[in-house]
Design an enzyme around this catalytic site. Structure first.
Site, short mmCIF file in Angstrom:
data_model
loop_
_atom_site.label_atom_id
_atom_site.label_comp_id
_atom_site.label_asym_id
_atom_site.label_seq_id
_atom_site.Cartn_x
_atom_site.Cartn_y
_atom_site.Cartn_z
N GLN A 104 9.02 -1.38 7.43
CA GLN A 104 8.52 -2.51 8.20
C GLN A 104 9.35 -3.77 7.92
OE1 GLN A 104 6.46 -2.24 10.71
NE2 GLN A 104 4.44 -2.70 9.96
N GLY B 205 3.73 -6.60 9.00
CA GLY B 205 4.45 -6.26 10.23
C GLY B 205 5.39 -7.34 10.69
N GLU B 206 4.94 -8.58 10.67
CA GLU B 206 5.70 -9.63 11.34
C GLU B 206 6.45 -10.54 10.38
OE1 GLU B 206 3.81 -10.53 15.11
OE2 GLU B 206 1.95 -9.81 14.26
N GLY C 250 -0.79 -8.88 5.80
CA GLY C 250 0.03 -8.22 6.81
C GLY C 250 1.49 -8.13 6.41
N LEU D 141 0.81 -1.21 0.00
CA LEU D 141 0.00 0.00 0.00
C LEU D 141 0.84 1.27 0.00
CD1 LEU D 141 -2.67 -1.21 2.58
CD2 LEU D 141 -2.61 -1.54 0.10
N THR E 287 6.74 3.04 3.69
CA THR E 287 6.52 2.53 5.05
C THR E 287 6.66 1.00 5.06
OG1 THR E 287 4.13 2.61 4.65
CG2 THR E 287 5.09 4.44 5.86
MO1 MOS Z 1 2.80 -8.29 17.03
S1 MOS Z 1 3.44 -9.82 18.30
O1 MOS Z 1 2.15 -7.05 18.03
O2 MOS Z 1 4.41 -7.75 16.42
#
Ligand code: MOS
Length: 767
Positions: A668, A733-734, A731, A660, A664
């Site tokens: 990440q 983030g992780e 996602g 997106l 950023t």
């Molecule tokens: Mo998630 S465990 O809030 O990076």
């Protein structure tokens, strides 16, 4: 119980036609992009750089006092004598709070997949009695006029402890291990075929134990809270990744109505799973009530280690077998980690293997150990980060055993559908991510034989590994939109931005969704008084909010059509039959039928129009197998003299649906990959099994990667949109951290011929 509920929902969903489901008809914004997909700098960057963004510990209040905490130095037992008189007499002291004067409070409900609105990371009582349950537990709080006075007075509290036997040994705890029925939304003990038999029968096999140590949260911003009571209303400035849930929990604990509690958290300096609700918010709120003054409580770095849980250590067995053609015949992933019954996080390290490879047989199970420790918690890709270390090291070991290129071995076992359930993937381009990543990284230059490439004393090696993290969209997200006649839209929800760019990306999204320029969007967030959105966790927030804003935008279209009335060129159209483009409503079928928002509002004599709505239920998660994926590449240099490992190059090639905001997103990805360097090479919570105490509760002793440990990191992505998710995104983030530790360990093996299965890979393990 969880398994029964989930299984029945899945069964019912099997009968429902796809087009009825969210994602059955792809989000139109996947094809029609304006602001989304653009490289936009974080819109809150200037105020952060300029020091105008107020974080929780920076909110000024009149008549403020400062809190200091005292932690238990023993692990298990009770307080026999407690003398607070010297502390009470110390200069500037306003209150000394212990179990004697702490209000009697209930337990905070633990967060779980069946209670997503909950925020509790610990189900232990907070300062309610004389019992000590873990080392570092809060036993007293001092309020004083200054921080220094509070800290000094806390040191004057005299406690005589009676110690009792504590459970602190990982190995010994195996005797009483628990085997839970579920791990998050998956059945824990899962068996397909006879994996042990296949392992014994197959021509190629590897079967090893991998160990990962505990890790602690070290967000730049310390956990902090500034609290003020005004009569029976409570205002809490918190550093939180779960704002609405925290407000609800505090209301419940202190017997207030939801409207009487407001939690604000507009800026957070990193969360990573650790910025939930712990004891410090609760004792600060209680102390502020007793003292009748606003209270600020900032945990010390040591304090974060003492009362905020981290990642559990794991001990994992991965056994793989293959036939002569390189097809997997057995995939076994089992193990032990620590999860006391009062903790919420199962560290789901066996989930990756269930979704990544085709195999003739499988066996998975996780066992939980009970220790007397601060409850372990979620930490950046809980489970997958350490699970992929074991699984993806094992794949590399099998490839070496067979003399096959490790990428080739992975691609040979790429599944068509989810390997266990047969559920279709929503979108999966891992093969593309590997091909393109290998090309850009120069994988072809890798020497298959370990230890054969050197530059003076430095041995050079390359490794790769897959990362995988499940898609999640949380139920219960809502948002409101206020559209003004001047053409501004105020989009509101209680979302949290821990620095990853939530507000920036949602402004991009709202601009496209509402047919307005980005400058016309105001995004209000970080406040529990706004429409409820779920926590920022599990890499789920962006799509969760996007679904809520999309629902609100649809409602806004309907309201505008209603206001437009019969004299409008849009007369007779319904919300689903129009789009919002260039500040106008436009008929999808006949674009000549159009009217501007301004015209509609002016004719109806309205200054503005407000709507709110909740996002659809995230049924796509049950109907499709959805995962963010990555192909990680790494080059290391290992000194033959000292054993020192330097990561010299890294590339992450991601497959996470539509990206997106490339800027950023890159941050990440890189941030996660840097955490992966820490996981592989430096980070380790040193837990003294004799005393139950963390020994390295400081950044001087707990080593996170510093700038000189981090090479220039390259990042790329397939960008193939996911047709089943809002905006086509999954996602990000992780996924960044997952697979990285294995890629580094595999590169170390390629450089040296030494296989380290015990993180972190410190130099002593290579000499
Ligand atoms: Mo998630 S465990 O809030 O990076």
């Amino acid at each position: 119980m969880q398994n029964v509920v989930i299984d029945s929902v899945k069964t019912v969903l099997g009968w429902v036609p796809e087009r009825w489901l969210p994602g059955g008809t792809p989000d139109p914004l996947i094809m029609r992009r304006g602001a989304v997909g653009r490289q936009v700098s974080r819109l809150d960057g200037p105020i952060k750089v300029g020091g105008q963004a107020r974080f929780a510990a920076e909110v000024a209040m009149e008549n403020m006092c400062y809190a200091s905490l005292l932690h238990s130095p023993i692990t298990r037992g009770r307080m026999r004598h407690l003398d607070t008189s010297a502390a009470e007499a110390a200069p500037g002291v306003i209150l000394v709070m212990t179990h004697r004067n702490m209000p009697r409070l209930d337990i905070i409900p633990l967060v779980s997949v069946t209670n997503l609105g909950a925020v509790g990371a610990s189900a232990l009582p907070i300062m309610q009695d004389t019992e000590i349950r873990y080392n570092g537990q809060v036993v007293a709080l001092v309020l004083a006029e200054t921080q220094e006075q509070a800290d000094h007075a806390a040191s004057l509290i005299q406690i005589d402890y009676e110690t009792a036997g504590a459970r602190t040994h990982f190995e010994a705890a195996k005797a009483t291990a628990r085997t839970p029925a579920s791990v998050l939304i998956e059945k824990n003990h899962t068996v397909v075929g006879n994996a042990e038999y296949e392992l014994a029968q197959s021509p190629f096999q590897v079967d090893n134990i991998y160990r990962t140590p505990g890790h602690n949260h070290n967000a730049i911003e310390l956990h902090a809270v500034t609290v003020a009571w005004d009569g029976d209303t409570l205002e809490v400035h918190d550093a939180s990744q779960m704002i609405s849930g925290s407000a609800a929990a505090l209301a419940k604990l202190f017997g207030l109505k939801k409207e009487q509690v407001r939690v604000l958290s507009p800026f957070v300096g990193g969360g990573f799973g650790g910025k939930g609700m712990w004891d410090h918010q609760v004792v600060a709120v209680a102390a502020a009530r007793i003292a009748g003054r606003p209270v600020r409580l900032v945990l010390s770095r040591d304090g974060v280690y003492r009362i905020v849980g981290g990642r559990t250590p794991t001990e994992q067995r991965v056994a793989l077998a293959a036939d002569a053609g390189g097809n997997l015949t057995a995939l076994i992933h089992t193990g032990h980690s620590v999860m006391p019954p009062y903790s919420a996080c199962p560290e789901q390290y066996t989930l990756t293997g269930r979704a990544l490879y085709r195999s003739k047989s499988y066996a998975f199970v996780q066992h939980h150990l009970d220790l007397d420790i601060v409850p372990n918690t979620y930490m950046r890709a809980p489970g997958e980060s350490v699970g992929t270390f074991a699984l993806e090291s094992a794949i590399d070991e099998l490839a070496h055993e067979m003399g096959i290129d490790p990428i080739e071995l992975r691609l040979r076992n790429e599944p068509e559908t989810h390997p266990l359930s047969g559920t279709p993937f929503s979108q999966r381009a891992l093969v593309q991510a590997y091909r393109e990543g290998a090309e850009r990284f120069g994988w072809a230059r890798r020497q298959a034989t370990p230890g054969t490439q050197r530059d003076g004393e430095w041995l050079i090696g390359m490794g790769c590994a897959t990362g995988s993290f499940p898609y999640a969209r949380m139920p219960g997200a809502s948002a409101s939109i206020r559209l003004t006649r001047e053409g501004r839209a105020i989009v509101s929800c209680s979302a949290q931005d821990m620095g990853m760019g939530t507000s920036t990306v949602q402004i991009q999204h709202a601009a496209d969704r509402l047919g307005l320029p980005m400058e016309a969007i105001v995004f209000e967030m970080g406040d529990s008084a706004l429409p409820t959105t779920p926590m920022a966790g599990g890499s789920s927030q962006t799509v969760s909010i996007a679904a809520a804003i999309a629902a609100a935008a649809e409602k806004l279209s309907g309201e505008l059509l209603r206001l437009a009335g019969n004299s409008s060129p849009l007369a007779g159209l319904r919300a689903g039959e129009v789009r919002m483009i260039d500040q106008k409503l436009v008929s999808i079928e006949d674009p000549s039928r159009t009217e501007s928002f301004q015209q509609i509002l002016a004719r109806a004599s309205r200054d503005e129009i407000s709507v709110s709505a909740a996002g659809s239920a995230p049924l796509e998660m049950l109907k499709f197998a959805m995962h963010s994926l990555s192909a990680n590449f790494c080059e290391v240099r290992v000194s033959e003299v000292t054993g020192e490992v330097r990561v010299s190059r890294m590339l992450g090639s991601f497959d996470c649906g539509a990206i997106l905001n490339p800027k950023t997103a890159t941050s990440q990805f890189k941030g996660g990959m840097i955490m992966g360097i820490g996981l592989a090479l430096t980070e380790e919570t040193l837990f003294d099994e004799r005393s139950g105490r963390i020994m390295n509760a400081t950044l001087a002793d707990y080593h996170i990667p510093s700038h000189l440990d981090v090479p220039d990191i390259d990042v790329m992505w397939t960008g193939v949109p996911d047709p089943r998710s809002p905006l086509g995104a999954r996602g990000i983030g992780e996924i960044g951290i997952t697979g990285v530790a294995a890629a580094i360990a595999n590169a170390v093996f390629n450089a040296t011929g030494r296989r380290v299965r015990d993180l972190p890979i410190t130099l002593d393990k290579l000499l």
